[in-house]
Motif scaffolding. Structure first.
Motif, mmCIF file in Angstrom:
data_model
loop_
_atom_site.group_PDB
_atom_site.id
_atom_site.type_symbol
_atom_site.label_atom_id
_atom_site.label_comp_id
_atom_site.label_asym_id
_atom_site.label_seq_id
_atom_site.Cartn_x
_atom_site.Cartn_y
_atom_site.Cartn_z
ATOM 1 N N ARG A 13 0.825 -1.201 0.000
ATOM 2 C CA ARG A 13 0.000 0.000 0.000
ATOM 3 C C ARG A 13 0.860 1.252 0.000
ATOM 4 N NH1 ARG A 13 -5.301 -0.228 0.913
ATOM 5 N NH2 ARG A 13 -5.086 1.839 1.761
ATOM 6 N N LEU A 14 0.982 1.850 -1.149
ATOM 7 C CA LEU A 14 1.679 3.107 -1.312
ATOM 8 C C LEU A 14 0.736 4.068 -2.010
ATOM 9 C CD1 LEU A 14 5.066 1.698 -2.613
ATOM 10 C CD2 LEU A 14 4.549 2.445 -0.289
ATOM 11 N N GLY A 15 0.847 5.334 -1.709
ATOM 12 C CA GLY A 15 0.058 6.324 -2.416
ATOM 13 C C GLY A 15 -1.070 6.886 -1.575
ATOM 14 N N TRP A 16 -1.915 7.635 -2.227
ATOM 15 C CA TRP A 16 -2.973 8.377 -1.542
ATOM 16 C C TRP A 16 -3.951 7.464 -0.824
ATOM 17 C CZ3 TRP A 16 -8.223 8.142 -2.655
ATOM 18 C CH2 TRP A 16 -8.560 7.403 -3.790
ATOM 19 N N ASP A 17 -4.164 6.277 -1.345
ATOM 20 C CA ASP A 17 -5.145 5.383 -0.746
ATOM 21 C C ASP A 17 -4.741 4.902 0.643
ATOM 22 O OD1 ASP A 17 -3.201 4.016 -2.366
ATOM 23 O OD2 ASP A 17 -4.347 2.175 -2.098
ATOM 24 N N GLU A 18 -3.483 5.087 1.028
ATOM 25 C CA GLU A 18 -3.084 4.723 2.390
ATOM 26 C C GLU A 18 -3.758 5.617 3.428
ATOM 27 O OE1 GLU A 18 1.043 6.318 3.764
ATOM 28 O OE2 GLU A 18 1.147 6.057 1.598
ATOM 29 N N TYR A 19 -4.300 6.752 3.014
ATOM 30 C CA TYR A 19 -4.995 7.659 3.929
ATOM 31 C C TYR A 19 -6.488 7.342 4.061
ATOM 32 C CZ TYR A 19 -0.810 10.541 3.514
ATOM 33 O OH TYR A 19 0.484 10.999 3.542
ATOM 34 N N LEU A 20 -6.994 6.422 3.271
ATOM 35 C CA LEU A 20 -8.423 6.121 3.288
ATOM 36 C C LEU A 20 -8.822 5.357 4.544
ATOM 37 C CD1 LEU A 20 -9.088 5.096 -0.418
ATOM 38 C CD2 LEU A 20 -9.865 7.174 0.747
ATOM 39 N N LEU A 36 -3.604 9.823 -8.190
ATOM 40 C CA LEU A 36 -4.543 10.903 -8.505
ATOM 41 C C LEU A 36 -3.910 11.927 -9.443
ATOM 42 C CD1 LEU A 36 -6.210 11.401 -5.016
ATOM 43 C CD2 LEU A 36 -7.071 10.133 -6.996
ATOM 44 N N SER A 37 -3.341 11.447 -10.521
ATOM 45 C CA SER A 37 -2.814 12.359 -11.539
ATOM 46 C C SER A 37 -3.619 12.135 -12.813
ATOM 47 C CB SER A 37 -1.325 12.126 -11.769
ATOM 48 O OG SER A 37 -1.083 10.805 -12.161
ATOM 49 N N GLY A 38 -3.963 13.235 -13.447
ATOM 50 C CA GLY A 38 -4.778 13.154 -14.654
ATOM 51 C C GLY A 38 -6.206 12.744 -14.384
ATOM 52 N N SER A 131 -7.073 11.384 7.426
ATOM 53 C CA SER A 131 -8.054 10.313 7.287
ATOM 54 C C SER A 131 -9.091 10.737 6.256
ATOM 55 C CB SER A 131 -8.720 10.042 8.635
ATOM 56 O OG SER A 131 -9.602 8.961 8.520
ATOM 57 N N LEU A 132 -9.071 10.110 5.078
ATOM 58 C CA LEU A 132 -9.966 10.458 3.973
ATOM 59 C C LEU A 132 -11.054 9.402 3.838
ATOM 60 C CD1 LEU A 132 -7.262 11.235 1.256
ATOM 61 C CD2 LEU A 132 -8.081 12.717 3.081
ATOM 62 N N LEU A 133 -12.151 9.803 3.212
ATOM 63 C CA LEU A 133 -13.246 8.873 2.945
ATOM 64 C C LEU A 133 -13.506 8.817 1.446
ATOM 65 C CD1 LEU A 133 -15.751 10.049 5.710
ATOM 66 C CD2 LEU A 133 -14.223 8.064 5.777
ATOM 67 N N VAL A 134 -13.827 7.626 0.955
ATOM 68 C CA VAL A 134 -14.253 7.469 -0.428
ATOM 69 C C VAL A 134 -15.710 7.034 -0.397
ATOM 70 C CG1 VAL A 134 -13.505 5.066 -0.672
ATOM 71 C CG2 VAL A 134 -13.656 6.503 -2.687
ATOM 72 N N GLY A 135 -16.505 7.572 -1.328
ATOM 73 C CA GLY A 135 -17.917 7.222 -1.360
ATOM 74 C C GLY A 135 -18.532 7.433 -2.728
#
Length: 177
Positions: A13-20, A36-38, A131-135
């Motif tokens: 787990r590398l990248g922005w998703d590690e904050y989810l 999260l590029s482009g 701590s981010l949320l995806v929905g």
């Protein structure tokens, strides 16, 4: 009911998703969640409660694992909301959609991150919790002009029951949660 079929559990787990705080839906769809590029930035919602910022984006590539329903519908674009909690120091200095942007997160002290959303026509910067949320994960067939109107297939059962396409922008349940 999740529309993505799921891949193997990842250990790299590398990248922005590690904050989810809730990565399960994305992990079920991707072997490796794209950076999260482009990304196509569809909307920005600033909510005073929290305060929080929610970005509605199209990820730069379609998932590796999709349901038979998604395959049969020939959807080609994957969209989600990313919610940034406890936002502060918000600066939106350019907003000329439609826009393709890069979203960068830089770790700060005290479990905070500095977020930069930038690209031609967009410059948004703020700090938030790490701590981010995806929905509101969905798939749809993009229109020739790049529009995301039309039928959306939502991954979560509650979203699928409530919506078959994007609701009007004043729909708080969809845009402000």
């Amino acid at each position: 009911m999740t529309r993505c079929t799921g891949g193997e559990q990842r250990n790299d787990r590398l990248g922005w998703d590690e904050y989810l705080a809730n990565p399960e839906q994305l992990n079920a769809c991707y072997d490796h969640v794209p950076e999260l590029s482009g990304v196509r930035l569809r909307s920005v919602n600033v909510n005073w409660r929290g305060p929080q910022i929610t970005l509605r984006i199209d990820l730069p590539r379609f998932p590796d694992h999709v349901s038979e329903e998604w395959r049969a519908e020939q959807v080609d674009t994957f969209q989600c909301h990313i919610t940034f909690l406890a936002a502060e120091d918000i600066a939106l200095t350019d907003w000329r959609p439609p826009a393709t942007v890069d979203i960068a997160l830089v770790p700060k002290e005290l479990r905070r991150v500095r977020v930069s959303v930038s690209g031609p026509g967009v410059d948004l910067r703020f700090s938030c919790s790490d701590s981010l949320l995806v929905g509101h994960v969905s798939a749809f067939k993009i229109a020739p002009d790049g529009a995301d109107n039309g039928r959306h297939l939502f991954a979560r059962r509650i979203d699928a029951r409530l919506y078959s396409e994007l609701p009007a922008t004043h729909e708080r349940r969809f845009y402000a949660e």
